[in-house]
Each structure stands twice: as C-alpha cells, then as structure tokens.
Design a protein around this motif. Structure first.
Motif, mmCIF file in Angstrom:
data_model
loop_
_atom_site.group_PDB
_atom_site.id
_atom_site.type_symbol
_atom_site.label_atom_id
_atom_site.label_comp_id
_atom_site.label_asym_id
_atom_site.label_seq_id
_atom_site.Cartn_x
_atom_site.Cartn_y
_atom_site.Cartn_z
ATOM 1 N N PHE A 194 0.826 -1.205 0.000
ATOM 2 C CA PHE A 194 0.000 0.000 0.000
ATOM 3 C C PHE A 194 0.862 1.257 0.000
ATOM 4 C CE2 PHE A 194 -1.718 3.401 2.703
ATOM 5 C CZ PHE A 194 -2.766 3.832 1.899
ATOM 6 N N PHE A 195 1.816 1.322 0.917
ATOM 7 C CA PHE A 195 2.659 2.516 0.982
ATOM 8 C C PHE A 195 3.476 2.692 -0.298
ATOM 9 C CE2 PHE A 195 2.129 2.400 5.708
ATOM 10 C CZ PHE A 195 1.637 3.691 5.839
ATOM 11 N N ALA A 196 3.974 1.612 -0.852
ATOM 12 C CA ALA A 196 4.734 1.712 -2.099
ATOM 13 C C ALA A 196 3.883 2.305 -3.220
ATOM 14 C CB ALA A 196 5.254 0.333 -2.505
ATOM 15 N N ALA A 197 2.609 1.957 -3.238
ATOM 16 C CA ALA A 197 1.722 2.452 -4.289
ATOM 17 C C ALA A 197 1.265 3.877 -4.035
ATOM 18 C CB ALA A 197 0.505 1.539 -4.414
ATOM 19 N N PHE A 198 0.946 4.220 -2.799
ATOM 20 C CA PHE A 198 0.305 5.508 -2.534
ATOM 21 C C PHE A 198 1.272 6.612 -2.145
ATOM 22 C CE2 PHE A 198 -3.375 2.932 -2.854
ATOM 23 C CZ PHE A 198 -4.398 3.794 -3.221
ATOM 24 N N GLN A 199 2.476 6.279 -1.699
ATOM 25 C CA GLN A 199 3.447 7.329 -1.442
ATOM 26 C C GLN A 199 3.908 7.981 -2.740
ATOM 27 O OE1 GLN A 199 6.339 5.228 0.975
ATOM 28 N NE2 GLN A 199 5.489 6.051 2.874
ATOM 29 N N ALA A 200 3.731 7.292 -3.849
ATOM 30 C CA ALA A 200 4.087 7.847 -5.151
ATOM 31 C C ALA A 200 2.969 8.704 -5.737
ATOM 32 C CB ALA A 200 4.428 6.717 -6.122
ATOM 33 N N ARG A 201 1.826 8.761 -5.069
ATOM 34 C CA ARG A 201 0.691 9.533 -5.549
ATOM 35 C C ARG A 201 0.539 10.815 -4.735
ATOM 36 N NH1 ARG A 201 -0.870 4.217 -6.846
ATOM 37 N NH2 ARG A 201 -2.025 4.099 -8.819
ATOM 38 N N SER A 202 -0.280 11.702 -5.255
ATOM 39 C CA SER A 202 -0.513 12.974 -4.582
ATOM 40 C C SER A 202 -1.568 12.784 -3.492
ATOM 41 C CB SER A 202 -0.971 14.031 -5.588
ATOM 42 O OG SER A 202 -1.173 15.272 -4.944
ATOM 43 N N CYS A 203 -1.127 12.236 -2.363
ATOM 44 C CA CYS A 203 -2.023 11.992 -1.245
ATOM 45 C C CYS A 203 -1.196 11.826 0.025
ATOM 46 C CB CYS A 203 -2.888 10.756 -1.493
ATOM 47 S SG CYS A 203 -1.958 9.207 -1.575
ATOM 48 N N GLU A 204 -1.872 11.711 1.160
ATOM 49 C CA GLU A 204 -1.224 11.474 2.436
ATOM 50 C C GLU A 204 -1.638 10.097 2.939
ATOM 51 O OE1 GLU A 204 -1.731 14.641 5.248
ATOM 52 O OE2 GLU A 204 -1.697 16.186 3.674
ATOM 53 N N PRO A 205 -0.849 9.057 2.650
ATOM 54 C CA PRO A 205 -1.240 7.698 3.048
ATOM 55 C C PRO A 205 -0.933 7.415 4.508
ATOM 56 C CG PRO A 205 0.846 7.643 1.869
ATOM 57 C CD PRO A 205 0.390 9.077 1.864
ATOM 58 N N SER A 206 -1.770 6.576 5.102
ATOM 59 C CA SER A 206 -1.551 6.122 6.473
ATOM 60 C C SER A 206 -2.170 4.740 6.597
ATOM 61 C CB SER A 206 -2.185 7.082 7.488
ATOM 62 O OG SER A 206 -3.593 7.162 7.282
ATOM 63 N N VAL A 207 -1.963 4.094 7.736
ATOM 64 C CA VAL A 207 -2.509 2.762 7.954
ATOM 65 C C VAL A 207 -3.143 2.706 9.345
ATOM 66 C CG1 VAL A 207 -0.344 1.832 8.855
ATOM 67 C CG2 VAL A 207 -2.032 0.277 7.849
ATOM 68 N N LEU A 208 -4.215 1.939 9.466
ATOM 69 C CA LEU A 208 -4.869 1.742 10.757
ATOM 70 C C LEU A 208 -4.718 0.283 11.175
ATOM 71 C CD1 LEU A 208 -6.602 2.636 13.137
ATOM 72 C CD2 LEU A 208 -8.634 2.180 11.737
ATOM 73 N N PRO A 209 -3.725 -0.044 12.010
ATOM 74 C CA PRO A 209 -3.587 -1.415 12.527
ATOM 75 C C PRO A 209 -4.470 -1.601 13.754
ATOM 76 C CG PRO A 209 -1.746 -0.084 13.261
ATOM 77 C CD PRO A 209 -2.623 0.827 12.451
ATOM 78 N N LEU A 210 -5.087 -2.761 13.850
ATOM 79 C CA LEU A 210 -5.926 -3.057 15.008
ATOM 80 C C LEU A 210 -5.409 -4.246 15.819
ATOM 81 C CD1 LEU A 210 -9.486 -2.491 13.511
ATOM 82 C CD2 LEU A 210 -8.214 -0.981 15.042
ATOM 83 N N PHE A 211 -4.580 -5.100 15.212
ATOM 84 C CA PHE A 211 -4.055 -6.236 15.952
ATOM 85 C C PHE A 211 -2.951 -5.796 16.919
ATOM 86 C CE2 PHE A 211 -6.337 -8.233 12.587
ATOM 87 C CZ PHE A 211 -6.781 -9.437 13.108
ATOM 88 N N HIS A 212 -2.319 -4.650 16.632
ATOM 89 C CA HIS A 212 -1.375 -4.031 17.567
ATOM 90 C C HIS A 212 -1.768 -2.561 17.671
ATOM 91 C CE1 HIS A 212 1.205 -7.573 17.720
ATOM 92 N NE2 HIS A 212 1.062 -7.661 16.415
ATOM 93 N N ARG A 213 -2.937 -2.346 18.215
ATOM 94 C CA ARG A 213 -3.525 -1.000 18.277
ATOM 95 C C ARG A 213 -2.749 -0.109 19.231
ATOM 96 N NH1 ARG A 213 -9.833 0.295 20.010
ATOM 97 N NH2 ARG A 213 -9.425 2.410 20.805
ATOM 98 N N GLU A 214 -2.536 1.136 18.801
ATOM 99 C CA GLU A 214 -1.806 2.096 19.613
ATOM 100 C C GLU A 214 -2.682 3.262 20.069
ATOM 101 O OE1 GLU A 214 1.470 3.322 17.229
ATOM 102 O OE2 GLU A 214 2.507 1.391 17.336
#
Length: 249
Positions: free
Chosen positions: A56-76
C-alpha cells in the motif's frame, strides 16, 4: 452554511494489490476533490499483514495523497484518538482477506460505528474483496472455507456483494444460488478489474480497466432462478493514451 457531502462508497475489483497499472486506485483518488487527500489503509481482513501494508505505501506514497494505515491487531490509539484519526480521513481503503474476521475485529474495537460516522460525514469508503463485501447487508465469501453466503455486514449499501465473480472457481454459480433462494438479498457482482461508485446508495459510476470485465446486477427472477444484468462500464485508460481534443481551426 456548511454543506455535508453525500455519503459515498466504492467497490473495487483490483487496485494496488492486484494491478500494475494503478488505474482503479487513480479512479478512487479522482473522486476526492481535495489536492492531497488523506488515504487510510485498513488491513484488518489480512490480520494486518506487513507485506500488504508495504505494498500500500509503495503504491500511494508515489501519488498525490497522504497515506496512512490503521492497525488493530497491535492498536496504539485510545478510543478518542482512534475516532479523531478515522474522521480526519478523506478516503478509507479496506484490504482483502477474511470478511467474517474483519467484521468481528471492527466491532470489538468500535471501528464499525466510526465508519458509519465517517460515511455520514462524506468520507469515501472503498475496498477490494473483503473490503468490498463489508459495506453491504450481506456478501459472498470464503471466510469459512468453502464459498458460502454471509448475511452480515455494515449495511451502508443495500443488498449484497460478490467479488471475484469471474476469477474464483464456483463464485458465479454459488452467488446466483444464494440470491435465488434468498439466502442473500439482490446485489452486485464484480468481475476483477471493475470499479463501482455508489452515492447515497445509488450507482453513479461504473468503470473497468479491462475491456472484457463486467459489473452485474443479480436479482431473483420470481421463478426460483435469477436475472443477471450487465451494467455498462466506462473503460479506464492510462493518461498517456488519452487522445487530446482536436483543436478548432
């Protein structure tokens, strides 16, 4: 007066995890009218698989956007921070995996309620496979091993969803049977390569990156079978293949 955007969601038959051309992901980003949309990837259905997040990051960091991820199995994030984070996103992009597990984990963390709230506020919700299934009232899934129906979902889209309609062996016949015997309500079947946008519950755009790929509306026919109607899809093409309009003389 503040104008609240109409609630929208998109079903994706591809994207960064399956396609090399990126056309469906570009189509998704094109639905958001901000210069650099915030795009959150939710990999719950895959158990927050690290390789999936990396793609996901490899694909969206190259685009005009602000990518992030929401992990729930190791929720912070605590509950307040989680709500603030989810509601700040312009796009929530849900990955594939187990639909049943995804729904269970979301409900345990209250993410289902937050996504309802984000949807009502105009966040574009989208996803592939389990990430398409989850928005409807019911879906067709292999979460339990063999293909079967799951009469459960967030209910943000009326009816049911069947992904991989052309690529998963047995999917077409199994989904048609579930709709025919009313184990699932009427719904939408996506072949790989298709994207479908719903605005306030209405289909408002349907696209494909493959000329042969189709989106279908599947409904009971009243006689123990189903009707399967192909929906016209607009063909997506890479920007360098777009023919510019002819200049006036």
């Amino acid at each position: 007066m503040t104008v609240v955007p109409e609630p929208r969601l998109a079903l994706i038959g591809g994207g960064f995890s399956d396609d090399e051309d990126g056309l469906l992901d570009d189509w998704v980003l094109g639905q958001v009218r901000v210069p650099r949309p915030k795009v959150c990837f939710v990999p719950t259905a895959s158990g927050d698989a690290p390789a999936y997040v990396e793609r996901f990051f490899a694909a969206f960091q190259a685009r005009s956007c602000e990518p992030s991820v929401l992990p729930l199995f190791h929720r912070e994030l605590d509950d307040e921070a989680l709500r603030t984070f989810v509601l700040s996103q312009d796009v929530v992009y849900v990955g594939g995996g187990s639909t049943a597990n995804l729904l269970a984990v979301w409900r345990a963390h209250g993410v289902d309620r937050l996504l309802h709230e984000a949807f009502d506020r105009g966040t574009l919700l989208c996803g592939i496979s389990a990430g398409a299934n989850c928005w409807a009232e019911g879906s067709h899934t292999d979460s339990f091993g063999p293909l079967t129906h799951l009469a459960d979902g967030l209910g943000l889209l009326s009816g049911s969803v069947c992904p991989h309609y052309d690529s998963e062996p047995g999917a077409r016949s199994s989904y048609r049977a579930a709709v025919a015997n009313r184990a699932l309500p009427p719904g939408w079947a996506l072949e790989d390569g298709v994207g479908a946008l719903f605005t306030d519950g209405r289909l408002t755009d349907s696209v494909t990156r493959l000329p042969q790929a189709r989106l279908y509306r599947v409904e009971p026919d009243g006689g123990g079978g189903v009707t399967e109607q192909a929906v016209p899809c607009r063909l997506l093409v890479p920007p360098h293949q777009v023919t510019p309009p002819a200049r006036a003389r």
